[in-house]
Write an enzyme that holds these catalytic residues in place. Structure first.
Site, short mmCIF file in Angstrom:
data_model
loop_
_atom_site.label_atom_id
_atom_site.label_comp_id
_atom_site.label_asym_id
_atom_site.label_seq_id
_atom_site.Cartn_x
_atom_site.Cartn_y
_atom_site.Cartn_z
N LYS A 103 -1.87 13.64 -33.49
CA LYS A 103 -2.17 12.62 -32.49
C LYS A 103 -3.68 12.44 -32.36
O LYS A 103 -4.42 13.41 -32.16
CB LYS A 103 -1.61 13.03 -31.12
CG LYS A 103 -0.17 12.63 -30.91
CD LYS A 103 0.35 13.28 -29.68
CE LYS A 103 0.56 12.30 -28.56
NZ LYS A 103 1.18 12.96 -27.39
C1 E4P Z 1 3.06 10.76 -25.45
O1 E4P Z 1 2.96 11.21 -26.57
C2 E4P Z 1 2.48 11.37 -24.24
O2 E4P Z 1 2.51 12.77 -24.38
C3 E4P Z 1 3.23 11.06 -22.99
O3 E4P Z 1 4.30 10.19 -23.20
C4 E4P Z 1 2.40 10.82 -21.77
O4 E4P Z 1 3.24 10.55 -20.70
P1 E4P Z 1 2.78 10.66 -19.16
O5 E4P Z 1 2.20 9.36 -18.77
O6 E4P Z 1 4.07 10.94 -18.42
O7 E4P Z 1 1.82 11.80 -19.08
#
Ligand code: E4P
Length: 215
Positions: A83
């Site tokens: 990522k």
């Molecule tokens: C995606 O890869 C992220 O880890 C995640 O969906 C973030 O979500 P949040 O807004 O609930 O922290």
């Protein structure tokens, strides 16, 4: 549409696989929430549990540092996807990584323009954060729809991974709009397994059967 779990909790991941989950996304916040210090060990363990992609995030700034860390992360397991944030440096790092065949999940996407750049840079996944947009009064699903439209017109190979999912309606709308994957918290996965009418109907069937069979 496939389902990934958005968690660093191993018990949730083990249960999720039994309910049809095929991959996992992690981020520094989720890892911190579990109090885990050994990120590499955690990601390798997750790769042994789920059949599909496991996203692990870079935690440094600057193109050179991101590329170096991403190369290391990608070497942890063949199913690891790195990522990288949708920042100016992140796009540049993604171009370099994609050219070397490293799969990148471009994260923290909040605009269709960022998604277009991610595809042009060769990202494997783009992660629009739909819940966080809803939180600030913008329609996250509208962004998802826009990205799917842009990708379809351009015949891009980058897969749309709906992220920051808050509830089952987000999941179903993401599927309807053509997302390839939705990554969801365990709570939302649990919600998908249940319906009060199913529970009531099942209780009634079992009670009637016990009465009839005398068991
Ligand atoms: C995606 O890869 C992220 O880890 C995640 O969906 C973030 O979500 P949040 O807004 O609930 O922290």
């Amino acid at each position: 549409m496939r389902l990934f779990l958005d968690t660093a909790n191993l018990e949730q991941i083990k249960q999720g696989v039994k309910w049809g989950v095929s991959g996992v996304t992690t981020n520094p916040t989720l890892v911190a929430a579990e109090g885990i210090k050994d990120y590499k060990g955690l990601v390798k363990t997750i790769c042994g549990i789920v059949p599909g992609e496991v996203s692990a995030e870079v935690t440094v700034e600057g193109v050179a540092a991101m590329v170096a860390q991403a190369r290391d992360i990608a070497s942890w397991h063949k199913n690891v996807v790195v990522k990288v944030p949708c920042t100016p440096d992140g796009f540049e790092a993604t171009s370099q990584l994609a050219a070397d065949g490293i799969r990148v999940n471009m994260t923290l996407c909040f605009s269709a323009g960022q998604a277009l750049l991610a595809a042009l840079c060769g990202a494997h996944f783009i992660s629009p954060f739909i819940g966080r947009l809803d939180d600030v009064g913008q329609d996250g699903l509208d962004l998802l729809s826009g990205i799917v439209g842009v990708y379809n017109k351009g015949s891009f190979k980058t897969q749309v991974l709906a992220a920051s999912v808050r509830h089952p309606i987000h999941v179903l709308k993401a599927a309807e709009l053509g997302a390839h994957v939705a990554t969801i918290p365990f709570k939302v996965l649990e919600q998908l397994t249940k319906h009060p009418l199913t529970e009531a109907g099942n209780a009634r069937f079992l009670a009637d059967w016990r009465r009839t069979s005398g068991s």
